[in-house]
Design a protein around this motif. Structure first.
Motif, short mmCIF file in Angstrom:
data_model
loop_
_atom_site.label_atom_id
_atom_site.label_comp_id
_atom_site.label_asym_id
_atom_site.label_seq_id
_atom_site.Cartn_x
_atom_site.Cartn_y
_atom_site.Cartn_z
N ASN A 39 33.38 53.61 41.70
CA ASN A 39 32.46 52.60 41.13
C ASN A 39 33.18 51.82 40.02
O ASN A 39 33.07 50.58 39.94
N MET A 40 33.96 52.55 39.22
CA MET A 40 34.70 51.90 38.12
C MET A 40 35.73 50.93 38.70
O MET A 40 35.82 49.78 38.30
N ARG A 41 36.43 51.36 39.74
CA ARG A 41 37.45 50.49 40.33
C ARG A 41 36.82 49.32 41.05
O ARG A 41 37.35 48.20 41.08
N ARG A 42 35.64 49.53 41.68
CA ARG A 42 34.96 48.43 42.39
C ARG A 42 34.52 47.38 41.38
O ARG A 42 34.69 46.18 41.60
N ALA A 43 34.04 47.83 40.20
CA ALA A 43 33.61 46.87 39.16
C ALA A 43 34.81 46.09 38.63
O ALA A 43 34.75 44.86 38.47
N GLU A 44 35.93 46.79 38.42
CA GLU A 44 37.14 46.10 37.92
C GLU A 44 37.64 45.09 38.96
O GLU A 44 37.97 43.95 38.65
N ALA A 45 37.63 45.50 40.23
CA ALA A 45 38.14 44.60 41.28
C ALA A 45 37.25 43.37 41.41
O ALA A 45 37.71 42.26 41.66
N ALA A 46 35.95 43.56 41.18
CA ALA A 46 35.00 42.42 41.29
C ALA A 46 35.30 41.38 40.21
O ALA A 46 35.06 40.19 40.40
N ARG A 47 35.86 41.83 39.07
CA ARG A 47 36.17 40.91 37.97
C ARG A 47 37.57 40.30 38.12
O ARG A 47 37.90 39.31 37.48
N ALA A 48 38.38 40.88 39.00
CA ALA A 48 39.79 40.44 39.09
C ALA A 48 39.92 39.21 39.98
O ALA A 48 39.10 38.97 40.86
N ARG A 49 40.95 38.41 39.68
CA ARG A 49 41.22 37.21 40.49
C ARG A 49 42.65 37.31 41.04
O ARG A 49 43.52 37.88 40.37
N PRO A 50 42.90 36.73 42.21
CA PRO A 50 44.27 36.73 42.74
C PRO A 50 45.23 36.08 41.74
O PRO A 50 44.83 35.19 40.98
N ASN A 51 46.47 36.52 41.75
CA ASN A 51 47.48 35.90 40.88
C ASN A 51 48.46 35.12 41.74
O ASN A 51 48.33 35.12 42.99
N PRO A 52 49.45 34.42 41.15
CA PRO A 52 50.36 33.58 41.95
C PRO A 52 51.08 34.33 43.08
O PRO A 52 51.47 33.72 44.09
N ALA A 53 51.22 35.65 42.96
CA ALA A 53 51.88 36.40 44.05
C ALA A 53 50.98 36.44 45.28
O ALA A 53 51.42 36.21 46.41
N HIS A 54 49.69 36.71 45.07
CA HIS A 54 48.75 36.71 46.20
C HIS A 54 48.71 35.30 46.82
O HIS A 54 48.69 35.15 48.05
N ALA A 55 48.71 34.30 45.97
CA ALA A 55 48.61 32.91 46.46
C ALA A 55 49.86 32.55 47.28
O ALA A 55 49.76 31.92 48.33
N ALA A 56 51.01 33.01 46.82
CA ALA A 56 52.25 32.70 47.55
C ALA A 56 52.24 33.35 48.93
O ALA A 56 52.63 32.74 49.93
N LEU A 57 51.72 34.58 49.02
CA LEU A 57 51.66 35.24 50.33
C LEU A 57 50.64 34.54 51.24
O LEU A 57 50.81 34.49 52.46
#
Ligand code: BV8
Length: 223
Positions: free
Chosen positions: A55-73
């Motif tokens: 639950n803690m990791r799901r909440a953190e992931a919900a707040r996270a945004r892709p960074n330039p590495a994800h965008a490059a892939l």
């Protein structure tokens, strides 16, 4: 020239999106012992603890945004090359960046019924009381692959590796199998490169290494 490219990512690609890695100092496992939260035995022993961890990791992931590495892939996946993106991550950030990925260790956003096998979108927080929408059993678990469980998509991954011209591993410590062994499963003539903040346990198995933060080295490598 069109290349057949296989990319494997690990927690390091999401570090700059603010998500903890597993084995860096202060990483997730530093606060939790693997055997306490990421095994079927742990879930059988203390489902509430395991639900709290996810639950803690799901909440953190919900707040996270892709960074330039994800965008490059995502740009690489949209290019003329034949790209198979395999991730050990369960944070959903590759999808959020627009690139389909094979989630070999499952997804935080998924719930699985341990009684009937039904899969559905996980609610924000799950508990041992969460009922399965299909069979009603109170047997909901995170739809992730724990230690001792079979990762998803291994046949597809092995096939892609066997025909690859290029294999890249990004942000993974090379500690967890079978992912840590993919570099050996790549076609013998394939070029292999590791992009990581520090040499991984498998660094010597790669022909090329690019050391640095994923948000810097991955866009440079892709572009
Ligand atoms: C299986 C769940 C049977 C979801 C996870 C003894 C020897 C060898 C193998 C084994 C053994 N005993 C048991 C095994 C098998 C076991 C295993 O490998 N254990 C290890 C610990 C030894 N594996 C399994 O049980 C797997 N299943 O084997 O099934 C089978 C399989 C095939 C065929 C037949 C039978 C299941 C493994 C999946 C376990 N579930 N997670 C979740 O909670 O997330 S594993 C967990 O570790 C995550 O999925 C994570 O992705 C994965 C790997 O960790 P990394 O992603 O690499 O993250 P880590 O923190 O370790 O490293 C981060 C890296 O990033 C570092 O290198 C760091 O330098 C770098 N970095 C940091 N910041 C940045 C950066 N890089 C770039 N930029 C930055 N900014």
């Amino acid at each position: 020239m069109q290349l057949r490219i296989v990319v494997l990512t690990g927690a390091g690609i999401s570090a700059e999106s603010g998500l903890g890695t597993f084995r860096d100092a202060g990483g997730l496992w530093a606060r939790y012992a693997i055997e306490d939260v990421a095994t079927p035995e742990a879930f059988a022993r203390d489902p509430a603890l395991v639900h709290d961890f996810y639950n803690m990791r799901r909440a953190e992931a919900a707040r996270a945004r892709p960074n330039p590495a994800h965008a490059a892939l995502a740009r690489l996946a949209a290019s003329a090359h034949e790209v198979t993106l395999v991730t050990q991550n369960v944070d959903g950030l590759h999808e959020a960046a627009g690139s389909p990925a094979l989630h070999m260790h499952g997804r935080l956003s998924g719930a699985l019924c341990a009684a009937c096998g039904h899969r559905w979108a996980a609610p924000e927080a799950m508990s041992p009381e969460t009922p399965c929408p299909a069979c009603g059993a109170r047997a909901a678990r995170p739809d992730v692959v724990w230690f001792g469980e079979m990762p998803h998509g291994l046949e597809e991954i092995e096939e892609a590796l066997a025909g690859a011209d290029l294999f890249a591993a990004i942000g993974t410590s090379g500690e967890v199998y079978p992912a840590a062994g993919f570099v050996e499963a790549a076609r013998p003539g394939a070029h292999t490169v590791e992009l990581n903040l520090a040499p991984s346990l498998r660094a010597r198995a790669f022909r090329e290494r690019r050391i640095g933060k994923a948000s810097v080295v991955v866009p440079t490598w892709v572009d």
